[in-house]
Design an enzyme around this catalytic site. Sequence first.
Site, PDB file in Angstrom:
ATOM      1  N   PHE A 121       0.878  -1.174   0.000  1.00  0.00           N
ATOM      2  CA  PHE A 121       0.000   0.000   0.000  1.00  0.00           C
ATOM      3  C   PHE A 121       0.911   1.218   0.000  1.00  0.00           C
ATOM      4  CE2 PHE A 121      -2.705   3.155   2.250  1.00  0.00           C
ATOM      5  CZ  PHE A 121      -3.872   3.074   1.489  1.00  0.00           C
ATOM      6  N   ALA A 122       1.023   1.894  -1.155  1.00  0.00           N
ATOM      7  CA  ALA A 122       2.019   2.953  -1.331  1.00  0.00           C
ATOM      8  C   ALA A 122       1.355   4.321  -1.325  1.00  0.00           C
ATOM      9  CB  ALA A 122       2.796   2.727  -2.620  1.00  0.00           C
ATOM     10  N   ARG A 264       6.682 -14.508  40.903  1.00  0.00           N
ATOM     11  CA  ARG A 264       7.954 -13.884  41.271  1.00  0.00           C
ATOM     12  C   ARG A 264       7.961 -13.553  42.749  1.00  0.00           C
ATOM     13  NH1 ARG A 264      12.346 -11.793  42.498  1.00  0.00           N
ATOM     14  NH2 ARG A 264      13.489 -10.295  41.196  1.00  0.00           N
ATOM     15  N   GLY A 336      10.804  -5.818  35.336  1.00  0.00           N
ATOM     16  CA  GLY A 336      12.163  -5.428  35.658  1.00  0.00           C
ATOM     17  C   GLY A 336      13.124  -5.688  34.514  1.00  0.00           C
ATOM     18  N   GLU A 360      -1.094   4.585   9.604  1.00  0.00           N
ATOM     19  CA  GLU A 360      -2.524   4.699   9.267  1.00  0.00           C
ATOM     20  C   GLU A 360      -3.188   5.867   9.989  1.00  0.00           C
ATOM     21  OE1 GLU A 360      -4.945   1.186   8.744  1.00  0.00           O
ATOM     22  OE2 GLU A 360      -3.157  -0.071   8.727  1.00  0.00           O
TER      23      GLU A 360
END
Length: 389
Positions: A121-122, A264, A336, A360
């Site tokens: 898409f240019a 953790r 972290g 976009e």
Amino acid sequence: MSAFSLEPEQTAWAQELRVLAATRLRPLAERGEPGRVNRPLVAELGQLGLLEALFADKEGPRSGALGLCLLRESLARSCTEAETALALQGLGAHPVHAHGTVRQREEWLAPAREGRAVAAFALSEPDAGSDAAALTLRAERDGASGWRLTGEKRWISNAPEADFATVFARTTQDAGARGVTAFLVPTDRPGLGGEPLDMLSPHPIGTLTFDGVRVTEDDVLGEVDRGFRVAMTTLNRFRPSVGAFAVGMAQAALDATLAHTSQRRAFGGVLSDLQSVSHQVAEMALRTESARLMVYAAAAAYDRGDPGIARRAAMAKLLATETAQYVVDAAVQLHGARALQRGHLLEHLYREVRAPRIYEGASEVQRSIIGKELYADHADSLTTEGPSV
């Protein structure tokens, strides 16, 4: 159907997509080269029938803008590379689906749907990104039925490796958005070149250069000087689903954070025991779900043909992409240093999540669209109802 709930078939399909992304697509993505077109991945998307969903005209729980949002969110949650490959293919080929002639569709759309041809898409240029109406790629008349394209496109999906591109060029000078024409250009045309760009996010993005590339009336998508409509209908179709991509990334970051903070150990317990942590995770979940609901609502409105689609699409993209940035950043903070290590999921998402706030239509452009639409509605209400007290 309510915009705020999914049918059982849709929920089951989303789960199926996440499994496919993890088992069939992620291994192919991991073997690809970052920043380059991964043709085996595109081909697998076609083989699984997922590219077909980009262009489905039939009605049903897997079709339409809402179906596309479910597809993009589910893939992004498990494999962002697969989601990106699918989205870029849709962006480049949708103008052919929506505006192409019978010949153009037969030659290019079928291969694109099957993953055998890669689309681009240019639209963007070095000095015409968000201001698409300011593009300067010249289309100069060459005979009665042809033009020569001269100039450069930049930050183009799948460039320069795509097999064909939807190219927007200026056919009438000093006419703003009214002087732009969309062309379907095979990338093997003489005079067409380009190079890949090394971007922060690992997407296949590059340049296309046009040195007198010849196109004819047979290459026009839609009507001459009406290409801006082709661009805008494509962007409005995909903007809510950009939000879905962002929601998928936010959900992936939230999932990882829930797993990490519940296991953790720190300060004599697990991280989730800390109120500051649980409150942060709650905020991440709140914002993610809010963004998801707005994306679904905008997509459902698009499918119904409701008024105000541009505003709702802009709101959905804006909220979802800004939310994803917040959620991924918060997830990195709670993980972290391990989240900063190359190869960690969050390191990957941190690079991925920044781009959707720009492409976009940048966040600032979305705010401009929303403001313009709001004031237009306000002016209309004064005309029909008189001033409010």
